[in-house]
Design an enzyme around this catalytic site. Sequence first.
Site, PDB file in Angstrom:
ATOM      1  N   VAL A   1       0.834  -1.212   0.000  1.00 48.24           N
ATOM      2  CA  VAL A   1       0.000   0.000   0.000  1.00 48.24           C
ATOM      3  C   VAL A   1       0.869   1.262   0.000  1.00 48.24           C
ATOM      4  O   VAL A   1       0.565   2.235  -0.707  1.00 48.24           O
ATOM      5  CB  VAL A   1      -0.992  -0.007   1.190  1.00 48.24           C
ATOM      6  CG1 VAL A   1      -1.925   1.194   1.117  1.00 48.24           C
ATOM      7  CG2 VAL A   1      -1.808  -1.299   1.212  1.00 48.24           C
TER       8      VAL A   1
ATOM      9  N   LYS B   1     -13.390  -5.412   9.996  1.00 47.38           N
ATOM     10  CA  LYS B   1     -14.029  -4.452   9.088  1.00 47.38           C
ATOM     11  C   LYS B   1     -15.495  -4.206   9.460  1.00 47.38           C
ATOM     12  O   LYS B   1     -15.963  -3.062   9.432  1.00 47.38           O
ATOM     13  CB  LYS B   1     -13.905  -4.946   7.639  1.00 47.38           C
ATOM     14  CG  LYS B   1     -12.442  -4.942   7.162  1.00 47.38           C
ATOM     15  CD  LYS B   1     -12.248  -5.753   5.896  1.00 47.38           C
ATOM     16  CE  LYS B   1     -10.793  -5.754   5.440  1.00 47.38           C
ATOM     17  NZ  LYS B   1     -10.507  -6.734   4.398  1.00 47.38           N
TER      18      LYS B   1
ATOM     19  N   GLY C   1      -1.082 -13.699  -3.715  1.00 51.07           N
ATOM     20  CA  GLY C   1      -0.813 -12.548  -2.848  1.00 51.07           C
ATOM     21  C   GLY C   1      -2.050 -11.889  -2.272  1.00 51.07           C
ATOM     22  O   GLY C   1      -2.000 -10.754  -1.824  1.00 51.07           O
TER      23      GLY C   1
HETATM   24  N1  HSE Z   1      -6.477  -9.970   3.215  1.00 49.61           N
HETATM   25  C1  HSE Z   1      -7.422  -8.938   2.954  1.00 49.61           C
HETATM   26  C2  HSE Z   1      -8.428  -9.517   1.969  1.00 49.61           C
HETATM   27  C3  HSE Z   1      -6.738  -7.727   2.391  1.00 49.61           C
HETATM   28  O1  HSE Z   1      -8.249 -10.652   1.521  1.00 49.61           O
HETATM   29  O2  HSE Z   1      -9.402  -8.870   1.676  1.00 49.61           O
HETATM   30  C4  HSE Z   1      -7.483  -6.447   2.557  1.00 49.61           C
HETATM   31  O3  HSE Z   1      -7.803  -6.139   3.873  1.00 49.61           O
END
Ligand code: HSE
Length: 436
Positions: A14, A203, A185
């Site tokens: 990021v 979240k 990834g």
């Molecule tokens: N590992 C998280 C996902 C990345 O797969 O959404 C973003 O928070």
Amino acid sequence: MSDFKIGILGFGTVGSGVFNVLKENNSEIHAKTGINFKITSILDLDQEKVTAITNDPSLLASNVDEVIKKSDVVVELIGGTGIAYEFAKKAIESGKYLVTANKALIALHGSELFELAKQNNTSILFEASVAGGIPIIKALREGLVSNKIEWVAGILNGTTNYILSEMKNNGLSFETALSQAQQLGYAEADPTFDIEGIDAAHKITIIASIAFGIPLDFKKVHIEGITNLQLKDVTYAEELGFRIKLIGLAKKTNNEIEIRVHPTLIPESRLVANVDGPMNAVLVMANMLGPTLYYGAGAGSDPTASAVVTDVVDLARSINHGSKTFHIPSNGFETSNSKGVSFKAIENISTGYYLRANFLDSAGVLAKITNLFAEKNISIDAMHQKMLKKDQKENDVIIVVNNALEKDINEIVDKIQLMESNIGSVVKLRLEEMAK
Ligand code: HSE
């Protein structure tokens, strides 16, 4: 204001995206804001990488104090709640603005950090912490400010959505799909956070706070990941007209709030059921507008950096108009909205259910099962059992109900489990209609 100085902590996926967004869109952002956004300092253990990408060794910082000193806003992109938490506190205590993409930091320490920011007359912005580049926090806090939010339900983790899509589309086992997601990834450093639903729970904690004006409280989330999900159930759900998604849901009914993350059957006709691969989607039910769906990249370098830079720009614009702090409170509520609010224990929720049990073929099994539902006054919406093949001695029975109390369903599951002809573990999955 002519220049707005940005210090970056962590130059990984990021962080380098932030550099790229500001480089690519510099004149566009300047035309929109009249402000020059300048990265003044970057801290990362991998200094070679920073220089290779920026081509400017003067940006390298040797410690966090240097970054804080040289910037107006500190952008924390380290992740996790260890050093990132220490650095975030330090930046705020120094009176600097903080922008972060760190969902764990906000979900677990947000309330404390927001209070600290208030005391130090500064602000924290965190759009990139939820659903990557999708501006869902801005939508909830600003775009829907005239509405009461009834519920929010979303695909908030790209890794698990990729895994579930591969299981459904290509018949892959959970393990194979996970290792593919890691190779591509998508997964967190520790994939447990993805597959156990913890990332999605961070979240939805943040979403619930902004949707309902309640304090951030990660402990209130009921969390089930996808590690126990069997390919069989993905296939049966498909045959019955449903997709299975890992959904984070926050709902307020009267003054009761439920926040949960779990694999969920969704009717295949819903848009959100058709969000495949590593994408995110958030469905918001607002009392005046009705449903709106926000879809896009929930992870990745440039998409997440897009949200980070937007926060930096928003902040600078607010300050440029004479405000010392960001003009909207962290969770969007000037006054607490928690009075009289309580949280529903998972046993007390009412929703749809999918149950699967494996029985030895014998007379009266279905009659006994349907009787258990009748005793609880629960109407069965679908029942599914395939024709037994020659010499096949056991069979799966699937039952779908549209609405029942979790407590009642748990009692039924326990009773089915104890039935003599039952030979496996009863599978229970929840089902959401995702509509009004
Ligand atoms: N590992 C998280 C996902 C990345 O797969 O959404 C973003 O928070």
